[in-house]
Design a protein around this motif. Structure first.
Motif, PDB file in Angstrom:
ATOM      1  N   THR A 374       0.484  -1.054  -0.085  1.00  0.00           N
ATOM      2  CA  THR A 374      -0.006  -0.310  -0.221  1.00  0.00           C
ATOM      3  C   THR A 374       0.913   0.973   0.191  1.00  0.00           C
ATOM      4  OG1 THR A 374       0.319  -0.003   2.118  1.00  0.00           O
ATOM      5  CG2 THR A 374      -1.664  -0.734   1.309  1.00  0.00           C
ATOM      6  N   THR A 375       1.760   1.102   1.161  1.00  0.00           N
ATOM      7  CA  THR A 375       2.885   2.430   0.393  1.00  0.00           C
ATOM      8  C   THR A 375       3.471   2.702  -1.058  1.00  0.00           C
ATOM      9  OG1 THR A 375       3.586   1.980   2.724  1.00  0.00           O
ATOM     10  CG2 THR A 375       5.349   3.082   1.601  1.00  0.00           C
ATOM     11  N   VAL A 376       4.365   1.519  -1.156  1.00  0.00           N
ATOM     12  CA  VAL A 376       4.309   2.070  -2.555  1.00  0.00           C
ATOM     13  C   VAL A 376       3.501   1.918  -3.756  1.00  0.00           C
ATOM     14  CG1 VAL A 376       5.649   0.342  -4.753  1.00  0.00           C
ATOM     15  CG2 VAL A 376       6.093  -0.018  -2.727  1.00  0.00           C
ATOM     16  N   LEU A 377       2.521   1.809  -3.757  1.00  0.00           N
ATOM     17  CA  LEU A 377       0.805   2.517  -4.594  1.00  0.00           C
ATOM     18  C   LEU A 377       0.834   3.807  -3.714  1.00  0.00           C
ATOM     19  CD1 LEU A 377      -1.715  -0.919  -5.062  1.00  0.00           C
ATOM     20  CD2 LEU A 377       0.393  -0.591  -6.606  1.00  0.00           C
ATOM     21  N   SER A 378       0.388   3.767  -3.179  1.00  0.00           N
ATOM     22  CA  SER A 378       0.781   5.302  -2.754  1.00  0.00           C
ATOM     23  C   SER A 378       1.510   6.200  -3.471  1.00  0.00           C
ATOM     24  CB  SER A 378       0.439   5.653  -0.607  1.00  0.00           C
ATOM     25  OG  SER A 378       0.010   7.350  -0.544  1.00  0.00           O
ATOM     26  N   THR A 379       2.937   5.632  -2.751  1.00  0.00           N
ATOM     27  CA  THR A 379       4.048   6.860  -3.651  1.00  0.00           C
ATOM     28  C   THR A 379       4.350   7.181  -5.178  1.00  0.00           C
ATOM     29  OG1 THR A 379       5.536   6.469  -1.446  1.00  0.00           O
ATOM     30  CG2 THR A 379       6.198   6.913  -3.587  1.00  0.00           C
ATOM     31  N   THR A 380       3.791   6.211  -5.621  1.00  0.00           N
ATOM     32  CA  THR A 380       3.062   5.776  -6.786  1.00  0.00           C
ATOM     33  C   THR A 380       2.090   6.886  -7.881  1.00  0.00           C
ATOM     34  OG1 THR A 380       3.713   3.200  -7.583  1.00  0.00           O
ATOM     35  CG2 THR A 380       3.076   4.570  -8.823  1.00  0.00           C
ATOM     36  N   TRP A 381       0.963   6.503  -6.958  1.00  0.00           N
ATOM     37  CA  TRP A 381      -0.051   7.332  -7.167  1.00  0.00           C
ATOM     38  C   TRP A 381       0.422   9.134  -7.439  1.00  0.00           C
ATOM     39  CZ3 TRP A 381      -4.432   7.113  -9.630  1.00  0.00           C
ATOM     40  CH2 TRP A 381      -5.216   8.394  -9.864  1.00  0.00           C
ATOM     41  N   SER A 382       1.033   9.304  -5.896  1.00  0.00           N
ATOM     42  CA  SER A 382       1.489  10.970  -5.501  1.00  0.00           C
ATOM     43  C   SER A 382       2.405  11.308  -7.500  1.00  0.00           C
ATOM     44  CB  SER A 382       2.713  10.951  -3.854  1.00  0.00           C
ATOM     45  OG  SER A 382       1.945  10.090  -3.028  1.00  0.00           O
ATOM     46  N   TYR A 383       3.273  10.193  -7.343  1.00  0.00           N
ATOM     47  CA  TYR A 383       4.022  10.646  -8.631  1.00  0.00           C
ATOM     48  C   TYR A 383       3.675  10.917  -9.460  1.00  0.00           C
ATOM     49  CZ  TYR A 383       8.616   9.276  -5.644  1.00  0.00           C
ATOM     50  OH  TYR A 383       9.439   9.621  -4.518  1.00  0.00           O
ATOM     51  N   PHE A 384       2.592  10.055 -10.222  1.00  0.00           N
ATOM     52  CA  PHE A 384       1.413  10.363 -11.085  1.00  0.00           C
ATOM     53  C   PHE A 384       1.097  10.850 -11.341  1.00  0.00           C
ATOM     54  CE2 PHE A 384      -2.114   8.873 -13.133  1.00  0.00           C
ATOM     55  CZ  PHE A 384      -1.933   9.143 -14.534  1.00  0.00           C
ATOM     56  N   SER A 385       0.248  11.575 -10.689  1.00  0.00           N
ATOM     57  CA  SER A 385      -0.141  13.283 -10.084  1.00  0.00           C
ATOM     58  C   SER A 385       0.393  14.141 -10.147  1.00  0.00           C
ATOM     59  CB  SER A 385      -1.298  12.776  -8.822  1.00  0.00           C
ATOM     60  OG  SER A 385      -1.726  11.803  -8.489  1.00  0.00           O
ATOM     61  N   LEU A 386       1.457  14.286 -10.518  1.00  0.00           N
ATOM     62  CA  LEU A 386       2.415  15.437 -10.035  1.00  0.00           C
ATOM     63  C   LEU A 386       2.461  14.817 -11.707  1.00  0.00           C
ATOM     64  CD1 LEU A 386       4.358  17.323  -9.271  1.00  0.00           C
ATOM     65  CD2 LEU A 386       6.102  15.984  -8.556  1.00  0.00           C
ATOM     66  N   SER A 389       0.244  16.594 -13.729  1.00  0.00           N
ATOM     67  CA  SER A 389      -0.115  18.096 -13.651  1.00  0.00           C
ATOM     68  C   SER A 389       0.979  18.416 -14.347  1.00  0.00           C
ATOM     69  CB  SER A 389       0.220  18.513 -11.950  1.00  0.00           C
ATOM     70  OG  SER A 389      -1.426  17.747 -11.440  1.00  0.00           O
ATOM     71  N   VAL A 390       1.926  18.091 -14.413  1.00  0.00           N
ATOM     72  CA  VAL A 390       3.214  18.448 -15.386  1.00  0.00           C
ATOM     73  C   VAL A 390       2.727  18.848 -16.800  1.00  0.00           C
ATOM     74  CG1 VAL A 390       5.613  19.002 -16.364  1.00  0.00           C
ATOM     75  CG2 VAL A 390       5.002  18.028 -13.270  1.00  0.00           C
ATOM     76  N   TYR A 391       2.210  17.352 -17.456  1.00  0.00           N
ATOM     77  CA  TYR A 391       1.883  16.970 -18.427  1.00  0.00           C
ATOM     78  C   TYR A 391       0.919  17.939 -19.487  1.00  0.00           C
ATOM     79  CZ  TYR A 391       0.079  15.087 -23.185  1.00  0.00           C
ATOM     80  OH  TYR A 391      -0.395  14.296 -23.932  1.00  0.00           O
ATOM     81  N   GLU A 392      -0.344  18.140 -18.586  1.00  0.00           N
ATOM     82  CA  GLU A 392      -1.499  18.913 -18.402  1.00  0.00           C
ATOM     83  C   GLU A 392      -0.871  20.321 -18.349  1.00  0.00           C
ATOM     84  OE1 GLU A 392      -3.718  17.742 -15.898  1.00  0.00           O
ATOM     85  OE2 GLU A 392      -4.442  16.020 -16.014  1.00  0.00           O
ATOM     86  N   GLY A 393      -0.540  20.825 -17.748  1.00  0.00           N
ATOM     87  CA  GLY A 393      -0.157  22.116 -17.240  1.00  0.00           C
ATOM     88  C   GLY A 393       1.105  22.575 -19.318  1.00  0.00           C
TER      89      GLY A 393
END
Length: 395
Positions: A374-386, A389-393
């Motif tokens: 769960t920790t790895v997936l949570s960290t991955t989701w944080s990186y994915f969201s970031l 956001s950069v791609y959409e920007g």
């Protein structure tokens, strides 16, 4: 294979499957009867193809640092590169720790029990082996189907657009590599490079899957052995010191084997955890920004192929931890109060040792449990969201 004839079939059968996968990329944990010329020819072929492939992939990866690629192109390149490096590092660990792995397999196999088991023990053992077999089948076929889908998708798209839609389009390769020639200059060269990239990538896939599930199977077998010992403690009659000493001796051996297994694979686990977030994040980003259903499906399949082994590792790591800690509970449920003082002291030592559960770790630091997943997936989701956001920007 040498030294495996006396080991029970139910124990060694799933391990053989992993060893066969590793042998496809010339990693021989056990000596196999094969012509020396064929073995070294196969080894040379695999090493040369992998070296050329990684050089070509690294040269193309250098474009990332020159800033010539967009974020969606970087996601595609980085994800493949990270998985390739991860698989090669894991294969190197297996090669360097080959003798230690043989010792673990032989010692654990010699302890594997097929006789003098209660009906409850037989049912529990068969259930765990059936679950392991199911996990391996799902793990293997999802990775194989996902890999073939990922690799063949560019070829199918190229053929469809060229010959069905009659469109002018570039010839697509499965992986971005830099060659000293134009790999799409003509069809013969294109097919040759395509076969080369496919062959090289499957050496990487075989080493990735083989190493991963070898570690998971040994972890599962250790957990099964602990669970059988728990039943022994529940069923032992108070005062039977000779059998209790056998249980304690088996308990100590299993603890030692768990430590040896962790010594071999703690670096592999560290590689898994550190690279999983990056590779899953970028494959997910590639799926999000993909143009068309086929590229999106191939990248989603890649994400699934990376998440599944991570979950299996954490699941069986949790099982090993719980089964070793459960020895104390079995002692508590034993009618220990009917035994003499010496019998109670021996049980007390088992309880004390079980307060520190056996587990796999990442570089001796972090225990591997379902919380790790769960920790790895949570960290991955944080990186994915970031990254999203950069791609959409940028868009």
């Amino acid at each position: 294979m040498e030294d495996l004839s006396n080991i029970p079939k139910e124990f060694i059968e799933p391990i053989r499957l992993c060893l066969n996968l590793l042998e496809n990329c010339s990693i021989y944990v056990y000596t196999k009867k094969i012509c020396i010329w064929k073995r070294y020819a196969h080894l040379t072929q695999n090493v040369v193809s992998l070296v050329i492939y990684m050089i070509a992939l690294t040269m193309y990866f250098g474009i990332v640092f020159r800033g010539d690629l967009k974020l969606d192109e970087i996601a595609y390149v980085v994800s493949v590169y990270v998985v390739s490096i991860q698989a090669i590092l894991k294969a190197m660990v297996v090669v360097l720790k080959k003798n230690e792995i043989k010792v673990i397999i032989l010692q654990l196999g010699s302890m594997w029990r097929t006789e003098d088991l209660t009906e409850v023990q037989i049912n529990k053992k068969n259930a765990l082996l059936k679950r392991l077999k199911f996990c391996y089948a799902v793990f293997y076929w999802i990775n194989m189907i996902g890999s073939w889908q990922y690799i063949l998708a560019p070829l199918l798209e190229t053929v469809f657009r060229k010959f069905i839609l009659q469109q002018e389009c570039e010839l697509l390769l499965p992986f971005c590599c830099s060659f000293p020639f134009d790999p799409t200059g003509n069809w013969a060269r294109y097919i040759g490079v395509y076969i080369f990239e496919t062959y090289s990538m499957f050496r990487i896939i075989f080493s990735y899957i083989g190493t991963e599930f070898l570690m998971i199977i040994l972890c599962s077998h250790l957990a099964t052995a602990f669970i059988l010992l728990q039943e022994d403690l529940l069923n032992i009659k108070p005062g039977n010191l000779s059998y209790l000493k056998f249980i304690i001796d088996s308990h100590q051996k299993l603890i030692s084997l768990t430590q040896q297994l962790d010594d071999v694979f703690d670096k592999v686990i560290f590689i898994n955890l550190t690279s999983a977030t990056i590779s899953i994040c970028f494959f997910g980003l590639s799926a999000k920004v993909a143009h068309g259903a086929l590229p999106m499906a191939t990248n989603f399949a890649a994400v699934l192929c990376l998440i599944l082994p991570l979950f299996n590792l954490c699941y069986y790591g949790e099982m090993l931890r719980e089964s070793s800690a459960g020895m104390a509970e079995s002692v508590y449920n034993n009618p220990w109060y009917r035994g003499d003082l010496r019998y109670q002291k021996l049980l007390w030592f088992i309880i004390m040792r079980s307060q520190k559960p056996c587990c796999l770790t990442s570089m001796k630091y972090s225990p591997i449990t379902l919380n790790t997943f769960t920790t790895v997936l949570s960290t991955t989701w944080s990186y994915f969201s970031l990254a999203s956001s950069v791609y959409e920007g940028e868009s």
